[in-house]
Design a protein around this motif. Structure first.
Motif, PDB file in Angstrom:
ATOM      1  N   PRO A 130      57.949  -3.852  40.828  1.00  0.00           N
ATOM      2  CA  PRO A 130      58.614  -2.544  40.891  1.00  0.00           C
ATOM      3  C   PRO A 130      59.008  -2.017  39.518  1.00  0.00           C
ATOM      4  CG  PRO A 130      60.096  -4.280  41.637  1.00  0.00           C
ATOM      5  CD  PRO A 130      58.794  -4.947  41.364  1.00  0.00           C
ATOM      6  N   ALA A 131      58.012  -1.526  38.792  1.00  0.00           N
ATOM      7  CA  ALA A 131      58.231  -0.975  37.455  1.00  0.00           C
ATOM      8  C   ALA A 131      59.378   0.033  37.506  1.00  0.00           C
ATOM      9  CB  ALA A 131      56.957  -0.297  36.985  1.00  0.00           C
ATOM     10  N   ALA A 132      60.362  -0.136  36.604  1.00  0.00           N
ATOM     11  CA  ALA A 132      61.604   0.641  36.732  1.00  0.00           C
ATOM     12  C   ALA A 132      61.802   1.659  35.620  1.00  0.00           C
ATOM     13  CB  ALA A 132      62.792  -0.319  36.787  1.00  0.00           C
ATOM     14  N   GLY A 133      60.764   1.895  34.811  1.00  0.00           N
ATOM     15  CA  GLY A 133      60.946   2.858  33.738  1.00  0.00           C
ATOM     16  C   GLY A 133      59.638   3.481  33.268  1.00  0.00           C
ATOM     17  N   ALA A 134      59.751   4.411  32.335  1.00  0.00           N
ATOM     18  CA  ALA A 134      58.613   5.181  31.798  1.00  0.00           C
ATOM     19  C   ALA A 134      57.914   5.910  32.962  1.00  0.00           C
ATOM     20  CB  ALA A 134      57.662   4.291  31.013  1.00  0.00           C
ATOM     21  N   PHE A 135      56.601   6.124  32.897  1.00  0.00           N
ATOM     22  CA  PHE A 135      55.922   6.695  34.067  1.00  0.00           C
ATOM     23  C   PHE A 135      54.619   5.966  34.357  1.00  0.00           C
ATOM     24  CE2 PHE A 135      56.094  10.197  30.719  1.00  0.00           C
ATOM     25  CZ  PHE A 135      54.985   9.755  29.989  1.00  0.00           C
ATOM     26  N   TYR A 136      54.742   4.615  34.363  1.00  0.00           N
ATOM     27  CA  TYR A 136      53.566   3.788  34.601  1.00  0.00           C
ATOM     28  C   TYR A 136      53.831   2.753  35.686  1.00  0.00           C
ATOM     29  CZ  TYR A 136      52.774   5.587  29.898  1.00  0.00           C
ATOM     30  OH  TYR A 136      52.653   6.416  28.813  1.00  0.00           O
ATOM     31  N   ALA A 137      52.779   2.508  36.489  1.00  0.00           N
ATOM     32  CA  ALA A 137      52.774   1.324  37.346  1.00  0.00           C
ATOM     33  C   ALA A 137      51.649   0.431  36.828  1.00  0.00           C
ATOM     34  CB  ALA A 137      52.523   1.729  38.792  1.00  0.00           C
ATOM     35  N   PHE A 138      51.787  -0.870  37.059  1.00  0.00           N
ATOM     36  CA  PHE A 138      50.856  -1.823  36.453  1.00  0.00           C
ATOM     37  C   PHE A 138      50.407  -2.825  37.517  1.00  0.00           C
ATOM     38  CE2 PHE A 138      49.857  -4.940  32.896  1.00  0.00           C
ATOM     39  CZ  PHE A 138      49.046  -4.088  32.170  1.00  0.00           C
TER      40      PHE A 138
END
Ligand code: PMP
Length: 381
Positions: free
Chosen positions: A313-321
Protein backbone atom coordinates in the motif's frame (compact mmCIF):
# COMPACT_ATOMS: atom_id res chain seq x y z
CA UNK A 1 40.28 17.47 -30.54
CA UNK A 2 37.06 15.85 -31.72
CA UNK A 3 33.59 16.44 -30.32
CA UNK A 4 33.41 13.02 -28.71
CA UNK A 5 31.57 12.70 -25.37
CA UNK A 6 33.81 12.92 -22.31
CA UNK A 7 34.45 9.58 -20.59
CA UNK A 8 32.19 10.32 -17.63
CA UNK A 9 29.33 11.16 -20.03
CA UNK A 10 30.01 8.06 -22.10
CA UNK A 11 29.83 6.04 -18.90
CA UNK A 12 26.16 6.93 -18.41
CA UNK A 13 23.66 4.87 -20.42
CA UNK A 14 20.54 6.52 -21.88
CA UNK A 15 17.55 6.50 -19.54
CA UNK A 16 15.72 3.17 -19.31
CA UNK A 17 12.40 4.98 -19.44
CA UNK A 18 13.16 6.64 -22.76
CA UNK A 19 12.83 3.49 -24.82
CA UNK A 20 9.21 3.05 -23.74
CA UNK A 21 8.34 6.64 -24.47
CA UNK A 22 9.89 6.37 -27.92
CA UNK A 23 7.87 3.22 -28.61
CA UNK A 24 4.71 4.79 -27.18
CA UNK A 25 5.12 7.96 -29.25
CA UNK A 26 4.86 5.95 -32.44
CA UNK A 27 1.54 4.38 -31.42
CA UNK A 28 -2.04 5.70 -31.27
CA UNK A 29 -4.55 5.34 -28.48
CA UNK A 30 -1.91 4.85 -25.79
CA UNK A 31 -2.76 5.42 -22.15
CA UNK A 32 0.44 6.35 -20.41
CA UNK A 33 0.87 5.43 -16.77
CA UNK A 34 4.54 5.98 -17.37
CA UNK A 35 5.19 9.63 -16.72
CA UNK A 36 6.34 11.03 -13.41
CA UNK A 37 4.55 14.33 -13.46
CA UNK A 38 1.14 15.67 -12.43
CA UNK A 39 -1.66 15.55 -15.00
CA UNK A 40 -3.02 18.81 -13.50
CA UNK A 41 -2.05 22.24 -14.80
CA UNK A 42 -0.40 24.62 -12.36
CA UNK A 43 -2.92 26.54 -10.19
CA UNK A 44 -4.37 29.46 -12.12
CA UNK A 45 -3.27 32.13 -9.63
CA UNK A 46 0.36 31.01 -10.04
CA UNK A 47 0.06 31.13 -13.83
CA UNK A 48 -1.55 34.55 -13.63
CA UNK A 49 1.26 35.85 -11.40
CA UNK A 50 3.75 34.68 -14.02
CA UNK A 51 1.80 36.49 -16.74
CA UNK A 52 1.53 39.66 -14.66
CA UNK A 53 5.27 39.66 -13.95
CA UNK A 54 5.93 39.47 -17.69
CA UNK A 55 3.45 42.28 -18.39
CA UNK A 56 5.30 44.39 -15.84
CA UNK A 57 8.58 43.68 -17.59
CA UNK A 58 10.06 41.75 -14.67
CA UNK A 59 12.41 39.86 -16.95
CA UNK A 60 15.84 40.34 -15.36
CA UNK A 61 18.01 37.97 -13.33
CA UNK A 62 17.22 37.81 -9.62
CA UNK A 63 19.67 37.49 -6.71
CA UNK A 64 21.73 34.31 -7.17
CA UNK A 65 19.97 32.61 -4.27
CA UNK A 66 16.54 33.64 -5.54
CA UNK A 67 14.18 36.52 -4.75
CA UNK A 68 14.11 37.31 -1.06
CA UNK A 69 10.27 37.42 -0.99
CA UNK A 70 10.29 33.86 -2.28
CA UNK A 71 12.94 32.59 0.14
CA UNK A 72 11.03 34.13 3.06
CA UNK A 73 7.84 32.38 1.99
CA UNK A 74 9.63 29.07 1.49
CA UNK A 75 11.14 29.38 4.99
CA UNK A 76 7.68 30.03 6.46
CA UNK A 77 6.09 27.19 4.47
CA UNK A 78 8.76 24.65 5.44
CA UNK A 79 8.47 25.68 9.08
CA UNK A 80 4.70 25.26 9.12
CA UNK A 81 4.47 22.23 6.87
CA UNK A 82 7.51 20.16 7.83
CA UNK A 83 8.85 21.70 11.04
CA UNK A 84 12.06 22.76 9.26
CA UNK A 85 13.70 26.03 10.32
CA UNK A 86 16.11 27.49 7.76
CA UNK A 87 17.37 31.04 7.46
CA UNK A 88 16.19 32.40 4.09
CA UNK A 89 19.43 34.38 3.61
CA UNK A 90 22.09 31.93 4.72
CA UNK A 91 20.62 28.47 4.51
CA UNK A 92 18.63 28.33 1.29
CA UNK A 93 19.19 28.54 -2.47
CA UNK A 94 16.41 28.62 -5.07
CA UNK A 95 17.27 26.32 -7.98
CA UNK A 96 16.05 25.32 -11.43
CA UNK A 97 14.08 22.40 -10.02
CA UNK A 98 15.15 20.01 -7.29
CA UNK A 99 17.23 18.45 -10.09
CA UNK A 100 19.59 21.40 -10.15
CA UNK A 101 19.83 21.38 -6.35
CA UNK A 102 20.90 17.73 -6.33
CA UNK A 103 23.45 18.35 -9.07
CA UNK A 104 24.85 21.30 -7.10
CA UNK A 105 25.18 19.19 -3.97
CA UNK A 106 27.00 16.38 -5.77
CA UNK A 107 29.44 18.82 -7.35
CA UNK A 108 29.87 21.33 -4.52
CA UNK A 109 29.95 19.01 -1.51
CA UNK A 110 31.66 15.86 -2.81
CA UNK A 111 35.11 15.43 -4.30
CA UNK A 112 35.84 13.26 -7.32
CA UNK A 113 36.53 9.79 -5.93
CA UNK A 114 34.23 10.25 -2.91
CA UNK A 115 31.47 7.68 -2.57
CA UNK A 116 27.75 8.31 -2.56
CA UNK A 117 25.39 5.63 -1.27
CA UNK A 118 22.24 5.71 -3.42
CA UNK A 119 19.09 4.16 -1.95
CA UNK A 120 17.32 2.34 -4.78
CA UNK A 121 15.07 1.88 -6.67
CA UNK A 122 15.26 5.63 -7.15
CA UNK A 123 14.73 8.61 -9.36
CA UNK A 124 16.80 8.12 -12.50
CA UNK A 125 19.05 11.18 -12.06
CA UNK A 126 21.00 10.33 -8.91
CA UNK A 127 23.48 7.83 -10.34
CA UNK A 128 24.19 9.79 -13.56
CA UNK A 129 24.49 13.00 -11.49
CA UNK A 130 27.09 11.34 -9.26
CA UNK A 131 28.96 10.03 -12.31
CA UNK A 132 29.02 13.49 -13.90
CA UNK A 133 30.53 14.78 -10.64
CA UNK A 134 33.21 12.06 -10.72
CA UNK A 135 31.73 10.50 -7.59
CA UNK A 136 31.62 6.71 -7.07
CA UNK A 137 28.26 5.11 -6.33
CA UNK A 138 27.38 2.44 -3.80
CA UNK A 139 24.06 0.82 -4.73
CA UNK A 140 21.78 0.36 -1.74
CA UNK A 141 18.89 -1.83 -2.91
CA UNK A 142 15.83 -1.65 -0.67
CA UNK A 143 13.59 -4.73 -0.45
CA UNK A 144 10.00 -5.51 -1.33
CA UNK A 145 9.80 -7.37 2.00
CA UNK A 146 10.46 -4.03 3.77
CA UNK A 147 7.96 -2.24 1.52
CA UNK A 148 10.98 -0.51 -0.04
CA UNK A 149 11.86 1.39 3.11
CA UNK A 150 15.49 2.19 3.87
CA UNK A 151 16.73 0.22 6.87
CA UNK A 152 19.94 -0.12 8.81
CA UNK A 153 20.18 -3.70 7.55
CA UNK A 154 20.13 -2.79 3.87
CA UNK A 155 22.59 0.07 4.45
CA UNK A 156 24.96 -2.30 6.26
CA UNK A 157 24.56 -5.09 3.71
CA UNK A 158 25.40 -2.69 0.86
CA UNK A 159 28.57 -1.41 2.55
CA UNK A 160 27.16 2.12 2.91
CA UNK A 161 29.12 2.57 6.16
CA UNK A 162 32.19 3.32 4.03
CA UNK A 163 30.43 5.98 1.94
CA UNK A 164 30.81 9.74 2.36
CA UNK A 165 27.17 10.60 1.76
CA UNK A 166 23.74 9.06 1.28
CA UNK A 167 21.05 10.23 -1.14
CA UNK A 168 17.48 8.99 -0.87
CA UNK A 169 13.95 10.07 -1.64
CA UNK A 170 10.85 9.55 0.56
CA UNK A 171 8.02 9.63 -0.38
CA UNK A 172 9.71 7.59 -3.07
CA UNK A 173 9.79 7.61 -6.81
CA UNK A 174 9.28 4.90 -8.16
CA UNK A 175 7.80 2.84 -5.31
CA UNK A 176 5.48 5.29 -3.54
CA UNK A 177 7.00 4.14 -0.23
CA UNK A 178 7.08 6.56 2.71
CA UNK A 179 8.99 6.48 5.99
CA UNK A 180 7.79 7.55 9.43
CA UNK A 181 9.97 9.49 11.86
CA UNK A 182 10.57 6.30 13.87
CA UNK A 183 11.69 4.42 10.80
CA UNK A 184 13.99 7.28 9.77
CA UNK A 185 15.55 7.38 13.24
CA UNK A 186 17.41 4.15 12.47
CA UNK A 187 18.75 5.57 9.21
CA UNK A 188 19.75 8.78 11.01
CA UNK A 189 21.62 6.81 13.70
CA UNK A 190 23.48 4.88 10.99
CA UNK A 191 24.50 8.14 9.26
CA UNK A 192 25.69 9.68 12.53
CA UNK A 193 27.64 6.56 13.52
CA UNK A 194 29.40 6.33 10.16
CA UNK A 195 29.64 10.07 9.58
CA UNK A 196 27.62 10.23 6.35
CA UNK A 197 26.24 13.45 4.93
CA UNK A 198 22.59 13.09 3.84
CA UNK A 199 20.97 14.45 0.70
CA UNK A 200 17.24 14.14 1.41
CA UNK A 201 15.10 14.52 -1.72
CA UNK A 202 11.72 15.57 -0.28
CA UNK A 203 10.10 16.64 -3.55
CA UNK A 204 6.99 14.52 -2.74
CA UNK A 205 6.81 15.61 0.93
CA UNK A 206 3.31 17.05 0.56
CA UNK A 207 1.91 14.06 -1.29
CA UNK A 208 1.36 11.65 1.58
CA UNK A 209 -1.84 9.75 2.28
CA UNK A 210 -1.43 7.80 5.49
CA UNK A 211 0.90 9.78 7.73
CA UNK A 212 2.50 13.21 7.57
CA UNK A 213 5.95 13.54 6.12
CA UNK A 214 8.91 13.71 8.52
CA UNK A 215 12.17 15.24 7.33
CA UNK A 216 15.31 13.50 8.53
CA UNK A 217 16.75 16.98 9.19
CA UNK A 218 14.35 17.32 12.15
CA UNK A 219 15.90 14.31 13.94
CA UNK A 220 18.57 14.85 16.61
CA UNK A 221 22.06 15.50 15.25
CA UNK A 222 20.90 15.46 11.64
CA UNK A 223 20.35 19.09 10.68
CA UNK A 224 24.09 19.76 10.53
CA UNK A 225 24.75 16.86 8.17
CA UNK A 226 21.70 17.11 5.89
CA UNK A 227 20.75 19.06 2.78
CA UNK A 228 17.01 18.95 2.02
CA UNK A 229 15.70 19.30 -1.56
CA UNK A 230 12.19 20.30 -2.48
CA UNK A 231 10.38 22.25 -5.18
CA UNK A 232 7.19 23.22 -6.91
CA UNK A 233 7.03 20.48 -9.56
CA UNK A 234 4.95 17.87 -7.79
CA UNK A 235 2.61 19.21 -5.08
CA UNK A 236 1.98 22.44 -7.01
CA UNK A 237 1.93 20.74 -10.44
CA UNK A 238 4.52 23.22 -11.75
CA UNK A 239 7.05 20.94 -13.47
CA UNK A 240 7.52 23.21 -16.49
CA UNK A 241 8.30 26.24 -14.34
CA UNK A 242 11.55 24.51 -13.31
CA UNK A 243 11.67 25.73 -9.76
CA UNK A 244 13.01 24.08 -6.62
CA UNK A 245 15.14 24.85 -3.61
CA UNK A 246 17.79 23.38 -1.35
CA UNK A 247 18.10 24.01 2.40
CA UNK A 248 20.98 23.15 4.65
CA UNK A 249 23.73 24.48 6.93
CA UNK A 250 25.26 27.76 5.77
CA UNK A 251 28.66 26.36 4.63
CA UNK A 252 26.95 23.75 2.43
CA UNK A 253 24.55 26.27 0.89
CA UNK A 254 27.35 28.77 0.33
CA UNK A 255 29.36 26.12 -1.54
CA UNK A 256 26.32 25.09 -3.62
CA UNK A 257 25.53 28.72 -4.38
CA UNK A 258 29.08 29.21 -5.62
CA UNK A 259 28.51 26.60 -8.34
CA UNK A 260 24.97 27.90 -8.95
CA UNK A 261 26.11 31.54 -9.40
CA UNK A 262 28.52 30.56 -12.15
CA UNK A 263 26.45 27.89 -13.91
CA UNK A 264 22.86 29.17 -13.54
CA UNK A 265 23.15 32.76 -12.19
CA UNK A 266 19.61 32.54 -10.86
CA UNK A 267 16.57 30.30 -11.18
CA UNK A 268 13.96 31.41 -13.77
CA UNK A 269 12.55 34.80 -12.75
CA UNK A 270 9.04 34.26 -14.12
CA UNK A 271 8.82 31.00 -12.23
CA UNK A 272 9.88 32.71 -9.01
CA UNK A 273 6.97 35.14 -9.34
CA UNK A 274 4.61 32.22 -9.91
CA UNK A 275 6.01 30.39 -6.89
CA UNK A 276 5.52 33.38 -4.58
CA UNK A 277 1.86 33.40 -5.54
CA UNK A 278 1.62 29.62 -5.25
CA UNK A 279 2.76 29.80 -1.62
CA UNK A 280 0.52 32.80 -0.92
CA UNK A 281 -2.74 31.56 -2.35
CA UNK A 282 -2.67 28.05 -3.83
CA UNK A 283 -2.49 25.75 -0.83
CA UNK A 284 -6.16 24.77 -1.19
CA UNK A 285 -5.43 23.53 -4.71
CA UNK A 286 -2.58 21.42 -3.36
CA UNK A 287 -4.99 19.89 -0.83
CA UNK A 288 -7.55 19.21 -3.59
CA UNK A 289 -5.00 17.61 -5.94
CA UNK A 290 -3.68 15.49 -3.08
CA UNK A 291 -7.22 14.29 -2.33
CA UNK A 292 -7.66 13.30 -5.97
CA UNK A 293 -4.36 11.38 -6.00
CA UNK A 294 -5.50 9.55 -2.88
CA UNK A 295 -8.78 8.50 -4.55
CA UNK A 296 -6.87 7.22 -7.56
CA UNK A 297 -4.35 5.47 -5.33
CA UNK A 298 -7.10 3.59 -3.51
CA UNK A 299 -8.68 2.66 -6.83
CA UNK A 300 -5.41 1.37 -8.35
CA UNK A 301 -4.46 -0.59 -5.23
CA UNK A 302 -7.89 -2.24 -5.06
CA UNK A 303 -7.73 -3.18 -8.75
CA UNK A 304 -4.32 -4.83 -8.28
CA UNK A 305 -5.70 -6.69 -5.29
CA UNK A 306 -8.65 -7.92 -7.39
CA UNK A 307 -6.20 -9.10 -10.05
CA UNK A 308 -4.24 -11.03 -7.42
CA UNK A 309 -1.13 -8.95 -8.06
CA UNK A 310 0.91 -8.22 -4.98
CA UNK A 311 1.13 -4.45 -4.45
CA UNK A 312 2.14 -2.98 -1.10
CA UNK A 313 0.00 0.00 0.00
CA UNK A 314 2.23 2.77 -1.33
CA UNK A 315 1.46 5.79 0.87
CA UNK A 316 3.03 8.70 -0.96
CA UNK A 317 3.95 10.43 -4.24
CA UNK A 318 1.75 9.23 -7.13
CA UNK A 319 3.13 5.79 -7.86
CA UNK A 320 2.14 2.21 -7.22
CA UNK A 321 4.79 -0.49 -7.56
CA UNK A 322 3.07 -3.84 -8.10
CA UNK A 323 4.82 -7.13 -8.53
CA UNK A 324 5.10 -8.09 -12.20
CA UNK A 325 3.33 -11.33 -13.14
CA UNK A 326 6.17 -12.19 -15.55
CA UNK A 327 9.75 -12.82 -14.56
CA UNK A 328 11.02 -10.22 -17.01
CA UNK A 329 9.25 -6.94 -16.24
CA UNK A 330 10.71 -5.23 -19.35
CA UNK A 331 9.22 -7.90 -21.60
CA UNK A 332 5.91 -7.56 -19.78
CA UNK A 333 5.88 -3.76 -20.17
CA UNK A 334 6.70 -4.01 -23.85
CA UNK A 335 4.02 -6.65 -24.51
CA UNK A 336 1.45 -4.66 -22.50
CA UNK A 337 2.24 -1.64 -24.62
CA UNK A 338 2.00 -3.54 -27.92
CA UNK A 339 -1.12 -5.54 -27.07
CA UNK A 340 -3.14 -3.32 -24.76
CA UNK A 341 -1.69 0.09 -25.48
CA UNK A 342 -0.88 0.90 -21.86
CA UNK A 343 2.56 2.30 -21.01
CA UNK A 344 4.08 1.38 -17.65
CA UNK A 345 7.74 1.34 -16.65
CA UNK A 346 9.68 -1.76 -15.53
CA UNK A 347 11.15 -1.39 -12.05
CA UNK A 348 14.66 -2.10 -13.29
CA UNK A 349 14.69 1.35 -14.97
CA UNK A 350 15.09 2.74 -11.44
CA UNK A 351 18.12 0.75 -10.39
CA UNK A 352 18.81 -2.07 -7.96
CA UNK A 353 15.91 -3.57 -6.03
CA UNK A 354 13.33 -2.78 -8.72
CA UNK A 355 13.50 -6.18 -10.39
CA UNK A 356 10.21 -8.01 -10.87
CA UNK A 357 8.13 -4.86 -10.38
CA UNK A 358 6.35 -2.25 -12.47
CA UNK A 359 5.96 1.45 -11.81
CA UNK A 360 2.44 2.70 -12.35
CA UNK A 361 1.91 6.46 -12.19
CA UNK A 362 -1.60 7.42 -11.12
CA UNK A 363 -1.07 11.06 -12.10
CA UNK A 364 -3.74 10.30 -14.70
CA UNK A 365 -7.46 11.18 -14.70
CA UNK A 366 -9.72 8.57 -13.07
CA UNK A 367 -11.58 7.72 -16.31
CA UNK A 368 -8.37 7.00 -18.17
CA UNK A 369 -7.03 5.17 -15.17
CA UNK A 370 -10.12 2.91 -15.17
CA UNK A 371 -9.68 2.09 -18.86
CA UNK A 372 -5.97 1.42 -18.31
CA UNK A 373 -6.63 -0.87 -15.35
CA UNK A 374 -9.28 -2.77 -17.36
CA UNK A 375 -6.71 -3.27 -20.12
CA UNK A 376 -4.04 -4.42 -17.66
CA UNK A 377 -6.52 -6.84 -16.11
CA UNK A 378 -7.46 -8.29 -19.46
CA UNK A 379 -3.76 -8.66 -20.36
CA UNK A 380 -2.87 -10.28 -17.04
CA UNK A 381 -5.76 -12.74 -17.23
N1 PMP B 1 13.38 14.02 -7.45
C1 PMP B 1 12.48 13.07 -7.70
C2 PMP B 1 12.39 11.92 -6.78
C3 PMP B 1 11.64 13.16 -8.82
O1 PMP B 1 10.74 12.20 -9.05
C4 PMP B 1 11.76 14.26 -9.68
C5 PMP B 1 10.91 14.41 -10.92
N2 PMP B 1 10.49 13.28 -11.55
C6 PMP B 1 12.71 15.23 -9.38
C7 PMP B 1 13.51 15.09 -8.25
C8 PMP B 1 12.92 16.41 -10.26
O2 PMP B 1 12.18 17.47 -9.81
P1 PMP B 1 12.29 18.93 -10.43
O3 PMP B 1 11.23 19.04 -11.47
O4 PMP B 1 12.05 19.81 -9.25
O5 PMP B 1 13.66 19.07 -10.98
Amino acid sequence: MTLEPADRVDAVPPSGIRRFFELAEEMDDIISLGVGEPDFSAPWAAREAAITSLERGQTSYTANKGKRELRERIARYEQLQHDLAYDPDEEMVVTAGASEGLDLAFRALLNPGDTLAVAQPCYVSYVPGATFAGVDVVDVPTRAADEFKLTREVLEAAGAAEADALVYCYPNNPTGATMTGDELADVAAFCREHDLAVFADEIYADLTYEHDHTSIATLPGMRERTVVFNGFSKAFAMTGFRLGYAMGPEPAITAMNRVHQYTMLSAPTTAQHAAIEALDSCLDEVTEMTAQYDRRRNYVLSRFEDMGLDCFPAAGAFYAFPECPWEDASEFAEALLQEERVAVVPGTAFGAGGEGHLRISYATGLDELKTAMNRIESFVS
